[in-house]
Design an enzyme around this catalytic site. Structure first.
Site, short mmCIF file in Angstrom:
data_model
loop_
_atom_site.label_atom_id
_atom_site.label_comp_id
_atom_site.label_asym_id
_atom_site.label_seq_id
_atom_site.Cartn_x
_atom_site.Cartn_y
_atom_site.Cartn_z
N ASP A 178 3.09 62.03 58.16
CA ASP A 178 2.80 62.17 56.52
C ASP A 178 1.74 61.10 56.75
O ASP A 178 1.10 60.71 57.47
CB ASP A 178 3.96 61.35 56.21
CG ASP A 178 3.88 59.35 56.95
OD1 ASP A 178 3.23 59.20 57.29
OD2 ASP A 178 5.26 59.09 56.75
N ASN A 194 15.27 52.49 52.98
CA ASN A 194 15.90 53.38 52.13
C ASN A 194 16.43 53.70 52.74
O ASN A 194 16.45 54.88 52.81
CB ASN A 194 15.11 53.60 51.23
CG ASN A 194 13.76 54.70 51.20
OD1 ASN A 194 13.68 54.31 51.92
ND2 ASN A 194 13.16 54.70 50.54
N HIS A 217 14.22 56.80 54.93
CA HIS A 217 13.25 57.83 54.67
C HIS A 217 12.85 58.35 56.02
O HIS A 217 12.77 57.18 56.72
CB HIS A 217 12.72 57.89 53.88
CG HIS A 217 11.18 56.76 54.25
ND1 HIS A 217 10.34 56.12 53.43
CD2 HIS A 217 10.56 56.37 55.51
CE1 HIS A 217 9.04 55.30 53.25
NE2 HIS A 217 9.62 55.13 54.81
N GLU A 274 11.80 60.70 51.15
CA GLU A 274 12.92 59.68 50.39
C GLU A 274 13.76 60.18 50.13
O GLU A 274 14.45 61.63 50.41
CB GLU A 274 12.04 59.48 49.26
CG GLU A 274 10.63 59.11 49.13
CD GLU A 274 10.73 57.80 49.82
OE1 GLU A 274 11.82 57.48 50.55
OE2 GLU A 274 9.50 56.81 49.78
C1 GLP Z 1 5.80 54.55 55.82
C2 GLP Z 1 6.13 56.26 56.77
C3 GLP Z 1 6.76 56.37 58.45
C4 GLP Z 1 7.64 54.87 59.35
C5 GLP Z 1 8.21 53.96 57.82
C6 GLP Z 1 8.46 52.89 58.07
O1 GLP Z 1 6.10 54.19 54.81
N1 GLP Z 1 6.27 57.00 55.94
O2 GLP Z 1 6.53 57.07 58.83
O3 GLP Z 1 8.53 55.22 60.01
O4 GLP Z 1 7.77 53.94 57.61
O5 GLP Z 1 7.80 52.02 58.52
P1 GLP Z 1 7.88 50.69 59.13
O6 GLP Z 1 8.40 51.11 60.44
O7 GLP Z 1 6.16 49.46 59.04
O8 GLP Z 1 8.97 49.79 59.36
#
Ligand code: GLP
Length: 246
Positions: free
Chosen positions: A67, A134, A136, A141
């Site tokens: 992403d 959340n 995702h 989302e």
């Molecule tokens: C972000 C990214 C995701 C990631 C997720 C969790 O927004 N778009 O690819 O896996 O949120 O992030 P974290 O590992 O910092 O909790």
């Protein structure tokens, strides 16, 4: 579905690196999908260590970011372009690393370009994912269809809140992201889901043991025939069925 609770974040990074390096040993030219965020940082640091120590060679692989934020400069420190340069590609030579362009216009063409590149690379052999608070996956989302493909999406408020410190305020955070769709992620031949910390425990339990539902995008992973889940003790605390450290 193997779910392993590995104890600490450090152990999780080791185990994840074993899985990635084991795959690359068998198929040195494969394509990988990689998530950003805090969760896989230990994995990327461990991969860099193994490459430095010549314990592994990742120079044949083609990697794809799953992403990207959309609508800000490529140089901005919050982009995945900056993230992967800092945490992976500076230390680890790869055959190629493909990012979605945070400045792309139109976004549809950028998404089509990424999907073409994945196809040309033989499809994703493994995708490494984190989970949002959340639920995702990538930037899919809640409400994302299970058959969604690579596209531009509107970011939810909780997602934008996690980025706020990097932008000084919530208002400064981009409203949009580009993401591989749930169907693109589930199209990988294997999936490795990583989660750490108590704030992920409830979502991990819903994703892995609740119903498959658009409201919890990560629940779509239950449909994948080759899913491995690695959790630290805190992230696995709400699961009823899991193996490993207690
Ligand atoms: C972000 C990214 C995701 C990631 C997720 C969790 O927004 N778009 O690819 O896996 O949120 O992030 P974290 O590992 O910092 O909790």
């Amino acid at each position: 579905m193997p779910t392993e609770i590995v104890g600490t974040e450090g152990e999780l990074a080791q185990r994840a690196a074993e899985i990635v390096c084991g795959l690359v040993r068998e198929e040195p030219g494969v394509a990988l999908g990689l998530a950003s965020g805090k969760t896989p940082l230990g994995l990327y640091a461990e991969l860099a260590r193994r490459v430095r120590a010549r314990e592994t060679d990742l120079s044949g692989i083609t990697a794809f970011a799953v992403d990207e934020l959309h609508g800000l400069s490529r140089q901005h420190p919050a982009t995945n372009a900056s993230y992967f340069r800092e945490h992976l590609t500076r230390q680890v030579p790869l055959r190629a690393f493909h990012l979605m362009d945070s400045e792309a216009k139109p976004a549809e063409e950028e998404c089509a370009r990424l999907l073409r590149l994945i196809e040309q690379a033989g499809g994703l052999a493994l995708v490494v994912l984190g989970i949002g608070k959340n639920g995702h996956l990538g930037f899919n989302e809640p409400g994302s269809p299970l058959d969604s493909r690579c596209r531009r999406v509107c970011l939810d408020r909780p997602t934008r809140e996690t980025y706020a410190p990097l932008f000084g305020s919530l208002d400064g955070v981009p409203a949009f992201g580009l993401t591989l769709g749930l169907a693109d992620l589930l199209g990988a031949r294997a999936v490795l889901l990583l989660a750490t910390g108590a704030d992920k425990a409830e979502m991990v339990a819903q994703a892995l043991e609740g119903p498959v539902a658009e409201a919890v995008p990560a629940s779509a992973l239950q449909r994948h025939p080759r899913l491995t889940v690695l959790l630290d003790r805190e992230a696995g605390a709400r699961l009823r069925h899991a193996q490993g450290a207690s």
